[in-house]
Design an enzyme around this catalytic site. Structure first.
Site, short mmCIF file in Angstrom:
data_model
loop_
_atom_site.label_atom_id
_atom_site.label_comp_id
_atom_site.label_asym_id
_atom_site.label_seq_id
_atom_site.Cartn_x
_atom_site.Cartn_y
_atom_site.Cartn_z
N ARG A 135 0.82 -1.22 0.00
CA ARG A 135 0.00 0.00 0.00
C ARG A 135 0.86 1.28 0.00
NH1 ARG A 135 -3.67 -0.20 4.96
NH2 ARG A 135 -1.84 -1.23 5.84
N LYS B 200 -1.00 4.50 -1.13
CA LYS B 200 -1.89 5.03 -0.08
C LYS B 200 -1.08 5.83 0.93
CE LYS B 200 -4.20 3.41 4.11
NZ LYS B 200 -5.42 4.23 4.11
N GLY C 88 -22.17 5.00 12.78
CA GLY C 88 -21.66 3.88 13.57
C GLY C 88 -20.23 4.01 14.05
N GLU D 210 -17.30 1.53 17.56
CA GLU D 210 -16.64 0.47 16.80
C GLU D 210 -15.12 0.49 16.91
OE1 GLU D 210 -18.15 0.38 12.79
OE2 GLU D 210 -20.21 0.67 13.45
N HIS E 255 -28.36 1.27 6.41
CA HIS E 255 -27.60 2.40 5.86
C HIS E 255 -27.13 2.06 4.46
CE1 HIS E 255 -24.87 5.71 5.33
NE2 HIS E 255 -23.87 4.87 5.15
N HIS F 136 -16.16 12.19 3.66
CA HIS F 136 -15.00 11.89 2.83
C HIS F 136 -14.19 13.12 2.50
CE1 HIS F 136 -17.41 8.19 2.21
NE2 HIS F 136 -16.21 7.65 2.27
#
Length: 765
Positions: free
Chosen positions: A16, A19, A442, A494, A651, A704
């Site tokens: 990655r 990224k 969430g 979460e 969702h 985002h």
């Protein structure tokens, strides 16, 4: 000889690297020149891998710092006006920061602006940036990046084939802005620039250009079918050869159209639509190349080389040197290299092939049907045959108890006890929520401390009790912040979850996990899909302890969070030895157990996320109903066992809802939360036109982008929603989960969201 090639290669890097470099650049920890250098290193590495495997061409043009559709928008100069003032255009070149502002609303330079809309690429979990199209718009060549990469590959000594999203598919993927109009009116201007691009590529010495036109595997209006003939008759004048690439399905009623277009070659998907191969050959011109996609570019199971050789030999006889072999589509959709995987057992590894291994499969098949196989090719053939035989006979795959339970399911198991109006009244009495209740989707920020604790726990450096204590502390912090923000329906945040699908797969039977099986979802966002290799069941509760603990910290109703069966299916690499709907219903029964255990633990609101419901819709309309029937039933099966007073949420995000609004209503969720901030609430039109009867939470905070929405902006969005949906059925929430953001962004954004709700309550109480 049979030509071997690919349609594209994963660009993120085996570790990655892309990224990490991109995110470092956004944070100011990496210069633009350093980012560009890493891009060059990755391209060189990927070209070398393709050459080492023995491919006849390496793929150029498949690299992007964010998205390949965005690359085309930049090349055409299709930059929305709100970004132009900040764009630094030097010599007609749109700079990289403008691309990042279009993608995420912000970049290291330039003024922030509302990001472009993002949605799924056909039926994949890859998200592209939607081109914004305006009536009367004209295009001009505005990026030299593709030509620079061609110079780069030629200097390095490789033989390239350029790949580029085709003009009709690019227009098909776009959306009209500033009023509706016929997008095809923009085709001629786009073709002018495509012609210029092709001519310039020819001067650089390029022989073949692959134009991706997956729109041809969908139902196209007559005007669009005619536009293909017009467009490709114009482009045939380019002094190079065009390979028209179709994938993700069969050509169907576009088969005759595709085969009569004036192109040098045609690529078809023989994995999704093997039945089309003979029909295409029958209609192919006598000098046209046929590229047959026989290796699955969308899944990670090892190819059956022996069976494919037998299928391909008759094609070789008919086509001779006009037969090319490739994966079915770009390898963007699979992980980079299986050789990195050290945690999977040898048996499971023997069943798999990632992108690097798929290069070998394509090359080996080409050599096998040409009678020029090397000892290495013969060894690969033998290994594949033995591995596939072992997989078919493995005792790890089937569980009798799962099959028996599925066979015992009745239609009543998929129906709630009462209809929505009766449930809604019971829920109002039980929950006592205000008008315009606020909640989140969430997840809360996954901080460095959370990730470090998870890594230490997996490495055995942190004991179970200490890990649970740390996760409880993170949950307590998330609940405390929500209490302080005055959010009506909190979530536990979460903290314990690495990913919304992977987390559940780790606790279900029938799943396996990779260490480096990363796939790009959008921009710098990568996911690591689980591997579903066998029957699915739930040995023990998965989320109950965390939600139960969170509920002890607040008097407000804690929302339990689950990922739905269709999304777990869509975002996993799914076994290919039984129908997908069978696997989905197995997952649904496992989730049903979890839902009922959450309800028993006192959780009164349970959200079952299904963002992939629309994504799974077949590309051909005549196949929709079969899919929707089993997809909707799977959701119902997971949710329907609860009491009337237990509120079920779902969702969905970054999807077009118009086509499936009836199926969404059939889910019968009490509340649906959706992404609408980037679309300016236009996605609610489908719910209004359908007269959707249940409650809706239209997202007002685009998670985002790092931009923090103002109160007035969110109030204005909700006012637009109120034109379509009654106040008593509206919730206020972000577009999606908040795990990718940081607390410094999240808290002020949510504070503004709660304030917007209070403003609306005063107006509409």
């Amino acid at each position: 000889m049979t030509v071997s090639h690919i349609l594209g290669y994963p660009r993120i890097g085996a570790q990655r690297e892309l990224k990490k470099a991109t995110e470092a650049y956004w944070k100011g920890a990496c210069t633009r020149s350093e980012l560009e250098s890493i891009g060059r290193e990755l391209r060189l590495r990927h070209w070398q891998a393709q050459q080492d495997a023995g491919l006849d061409f390496v793929s150029v043009g498949d690299f992007a710092f964010y998205d390949q559709v965005l690359n085309v928008s930049l090349a055409l100069g299709a930059v929305p006006g709100r970004f132009n003032a900040a764009a630094e255009v030097v010599g007609g070149e749109i700079d990289l920061d403008t691309a990042f502002r279009m993608a995420r609303g912000r970049a290291p330079s330039g003024e922030p602006a509302a990001a472009c809309e993002m949605t799924k690429y056909f039926d994949t979990n890859y998200h592209y940036l939607v081109p914004e199209l305006h009536d009367g718009q004209t295009f001009t060549l505005a990026s030299n990046r593709l030509f620079d990469e061609v110079d780069e590959v030629l200097r390095a000594g490789f033989t390239p084939k350029v790949t580029l999203t085709g003009p009709l598919t690019w227009l098909w993927l776009g959306k009209t802005k500033g009023g509706d109009f016929d997008r095809l009116t923009l085709l001629d201007s786009a073709l002018d620039v495509y012609g210029e691009i092709l001519a310039r590529l020819a001067t650089q010495g390029i022989e073949w250009v692959q134009l991706d036109e997956p729109a041809l595997v969908q139902d196209l209006p007559l005007a669009w079918q005619q536009a293909y003939e017009r467009a490709y008759h114009r482009l045939q004048s380019a002094p190079l050869k065009l390979l028209l690439a179709t994938y993700f399905g069969g050509l169907g009623d576009n088969l005759s159209l595709a085969t009569r277009l004036p192109v040098a070659g045609l690529h078809i998907d023989a994995v999704r639509a093997p039945q089309q191969v003979e029909s295409v050959i029958d209609r192919l011109g006598p000098h046209q190349v046929l590229s047959v996609g026989v290796v699955d570019g969308r899944n990670i199971w090892r190819a059956d080389l022996a069976a494919l050789r037998e299928r391909l030999l008759p094609l070789k006889v008919r086509l001779g040197q006009r037969l090319w072999l490739a994966p079915s589509c770009s390898l963007l959709h699979v992980p980079v290299d299986l050789a990195q995987e050290s945690d999977l057992d040898d048996e499971l590894i023997s069943w798999l092939a990632f992108a690097r291994q798929k290069l070998d499969e394509v090359v080996t098949l080409a050599r096998l049907i040409d009678n020029r196989a090397t000892p290495v090719d013969e060894q690969r053939l033998d290994q594949a045959t033995r591995a596939l035989d072992a997989r078919r006979e493995s005792t790890r795959i089937h569980q009798a108890v799962v099959s028996e339970r599925l066979a015992a399911v009745s239609p009543a198991d998929s129906q709630r006890q009462a209809s929505y109006p009766f449930r809604a009244e019971a829920q109002r009495r039980a929950l006592k929520l205000p008008l315009f209740p606020t909640t989140t989707i969430g997840s809360f920020p996954q901080t460095d401390e959370i990730r470090a604790a998870r890594r230490a726990f997996k490495a055995g450096e942190l004991g179970t009790a200490d890990y649970q204590a740390r996760m409880q502390a993170e949950i307590a912090y998330a609940v405390e912040r929500q209490q302080a923000l005055d959010i009506d329906v909190p979530v536990h945040g979460e903290a314990e979850r690495n990913d919304m699908v992977e987390y559940f797969g780790e606790q279900l039977e029938g799943f396996a996990f990779t260490r480096f099986g990363w796939v790009q979802s959008y921009g710098s966002r990568c996911v690591k899909p689980p591997v579903i290799f066998g029957d699915v069941s739930r040995p023990t509760p998965m989320t109950v302890r965390w939600s139960e603990y969170a509920q002890t910290l607040t008097d407000k109703p804690m929302k339990g969070m689950l990922t739905g069966p269709v999304t777990i299916l869509q975002w996993s690499f799914v076994r290919d030895d039984q129908p997908r709907e069978t696997t989905c219903r197995q997952i649904a029964l496992a989730l049903r157990d979890e839902v009922l255990d959450l309800e028993k633990a006192g959780i009164k609101i349970i959200q079952i996320d299904e963002p992939a419901l629309r994504e799974g819709l077949p590309l051909r309309q005549h196949e929709w109903q079969e899919y929707l029937d089993w997809a909707v039933e799977s959701f119902q099966l997971s949710a329907a066992g609860v009491a009337n007073a237990t509120q079920i949420h779902t969702h969905m995000c970054y999807s077009e809802f118009n086509d499936i609004i009836g199926a969404i209503a059939a889910l019968d969720a009490d509340v649906i939360t959706i992404e609408t901030s980037r679309s300016d609430m236009h996605l609610l039109d489908a719910f209004q036109d359908f007269a959707y009867p249940n409650e809706i939470g239209p997202g007002v905070y685009d998670i985002h982008t790092p931009n923090i929405p103002e109160v007035s902006w969110m109030v204005d969005l909700m006012e637009k929603a109120l034109e379509k949906i009654p106040a008593e059925r509206l919730w206020i929430n972000p577009d999606c989960g908040l795990k990718t953001r940081n607390w410094a962004e999240v808290e002020p954004a949510l504070a503004n969201m709660v304030e917007a709700a209070k403003v609306l309550r005063q107006r509409y109480a």
